[in-house]
Design an enzyme around this catalytic site. Structure first.
Site, PDB file in Angstrom:
ATOM      1  CE  LYS A 199      -7.060  -2.973  -4.596  1.00  0.00           C
ATOM      2  NZ  LYS A 199      -5.785  -2.596  -3.922  1.00  0.00           N
TER       3      LYS A 199
ATOM      4  CG  ASP B   7      -5.459   0.587  -5.140  1.00  0.00           C
ATOM      5  OD1 ASP B   7      -4.533   0.123  -4.482  1.00  0.00           O
ATOM      6  OD2 ASP B   7      -5.665   0.832  -6.219  1.00  0.00           O
TER       7      ASP B   7
END
Ligand code: NDP
Length: 446
Positions: free
Chosen positions: A124, A164
């Site tokens: 991430k 995201d």
């Protein structure tokens, strides 16, 4: 080294990263039995190894705003585990981003990606850059600047980021352009690219659609369907919009959206026309509250959408957006199914409340895995340079979500604790964990 001592170590080393500790503890609370069944997991210190990312890359992003002033932001990439495939996970641009938030998201991503059945590790990244109020040119300059640093650490077989919160198709395209410019490689290094230049059809819809496909499988376990069911959705971004759209397609009645400013309620239900209006309005950074003047309904400033009678709740905004009090409100209002579109939207206390009250609860790592699953399919399409149709990919997405559901259900029945309802939380954790743990045992200690 036991699971408990691994947690103690995380708590000691990362006391300043509460979201990461929360995510680690949630997984830990569900894998004790499978750990005991597989003595090699303890011998190879699998859980302890998974609690520490392979590496965290931290960098500075300098960029120039429209006034010609230099701005400085922080950027990160957490490469958590590449045990079963290249690091894979989105990039978040939001002022609340910090290392702890990205570590929680990267940790979750390891198990989510394993659940898809596709060869993807967990990672991430992101920045504390706030896209709100920025011009198109500023966003472009920031994305270029961010990739100028990040490109040194990613690659199609090494680490493949995606979008995201705050990072959609537009931002991915800008970052891909900079990657291509710097490396001279046109490769599947980012997913969520535009269709026609390496992107996959249905990627935009995949997380929201996949969430509702997962929900549909949960309903089938009880011989139910979405037809006539009332659905509460939070958020008004990518995941929320397409979750609401698919819920509508399957006969549900969605009565709420929300954003960081408040909640929009339309008790008549959001039609396709109304959802399209919200998509356009949010894409132009306009307020959800404007909906009321156009279509009626009610705008509740500063409130969350968990205060209405409903059958299903789909939290699709952000982490910890459903508190213990909110969970009690869901119980009071008759909700029977909670499926997480966002990552970790329920606090640990809220999860306890819904599980204790017999609500079927699907954690994000299972229910929102459709997005990364289609990203995995985008990586394969980039590798073979052949692109699939919307219908073919939609069929694959449905199959993957059914498999995730069924695998979580089977593992939940074997290792779970909830009575009378499928324990999807335990099932998803166990099913994802075992796959990664077996790989780590096979590798020895590397
Ligand atoms: P978007 O940026 O498209 O939308 C985010 C939405 O959440 C916006 O409506 C935003 O409101 C709202 N929001 C953000 N922060 C808060 C907050 N603190 N309080 C209340 N509302 C908030 O993001 P996505 O839809 O892509 O992501 C939503 C969630 O889904 C995240 O948890 C993400 O990690 C998760 N997810 C996303 C995937 C994807 O494919 N995009 C895949 C899997 C999970 P506002 O408009 O006011 O900012």
């Amino acid at each position: 080294m036991t699971i408990q001592s691994a947690i103690a170590k995380v708590e000691q080393n990362y006391a300043h990263q509460p979201e990461f500790i929360q995510a680690v503890k949630e997984v830990a609370s569900t894998i004790e039995k499978v750990y005991a069944d597989n003595p090699k997991f303890a011998e190879y210190k699998v859980f302890e190894r998974l609690c520490e990312p392979d590496r965290v890359i931290n960098f500075r992003v300098n960029w120039e705003d429209d006034k010609g002033e230099i701005q400085v932001n922080r950027g990160w990439r957490v490469q958590f585990s590449n045990a079963i495939g290249p690091y894979k996970g989105g990039l978040r641009f939001h002022p609340t981003v910090n290392e702890g938030v990205l570590k929680f998201l990267g940790f979750e991503q390891i198990f989510k990606n394993a659940l898809t059945g596709l060869p993807m590790g967990g990672g991430k990244g992101g920045s504390d850059f706030d896209p709100k109020g920025k011009s198109e040119a500023e966003i472009r300059r920031f994305c270029y600047a961010f990739m100028r640093e990040l490109h040194k650490n990613i690659g199609k077989d090494m680490d493949v980021p995606a979008g995201d919160i705050g990072v959609g198709g537009r931002e991915v395209n800008y970052m891909f352009a900079m990657y291509k410019n710097l490396t001279r490689e046109f490769e599947g290094v980012l997913t969520g690219k535009g269709v026609g230049h390496g992107g996959s059809l249905i990627r935009t819809e995949a997380t929201g659609y996949g969430l509702v496909y997962f929900l549909d499988n949960m309903l089938k376990v009880n011989n139910e369907t979405l037809v006539g069911k009332t659905v509460l959705v939070s958020g008004a971004g990518n995941v929320a919009q397409y979750a609401a759209e698919k819920a509508l397609h399957l006969g549900g009645k969605v009565i709420t959206f929300s954003d960081s400013k408040g909640t929009l309620v339309d008790k008549d239900g959001f039609t396709q026309e109304k959802i399209n209006w919200i998509k356009n309005h949010k894409a132009n950074n306009q307020s959800l509250a404007d909906y009321v003047a156009q279509f009626g309904g009610e705008w509740l400033a500063g409130q969350r959408p968990w205060q209405f009678d409903a059958d299903v709740a789909l939290p699709c905004a952000t982490q910890n957006e459903v508190s213990e009090e909110d969970a009690k409100a869901l119980v009071k209002h008759g909700v029977k199914y909670v499926a997480e579109g966002a990552n970790m939207p329920l606090t640990a206390e809220a999860i306890d409340v819904v599980r204790e009250h017999g609500i079927a609860y699907a954690p994000g790592k299972a229910a929102n895995a459709g997005g990364v699953a289609v990203s995995g399919l985008e990586m394969s399409q980039n590798s073979v340079r052949r692109y699939k149709s919307f219908e073919e990919l939609d069929g694959q997405l449905q199959t993957i979500m059914k498999n995730i559901h069924d695998n979580s259900k089977v593992a939940g029945e074997k290792y779970g604790t909830t009575k009378g309802v499928v324990d999807y939380m335990t099932g998803a954790n166990v099913a994802g964990f075992v796959q990664v743990a077996n790989a780590l045992v096979a590798y020895g200690y590397l």
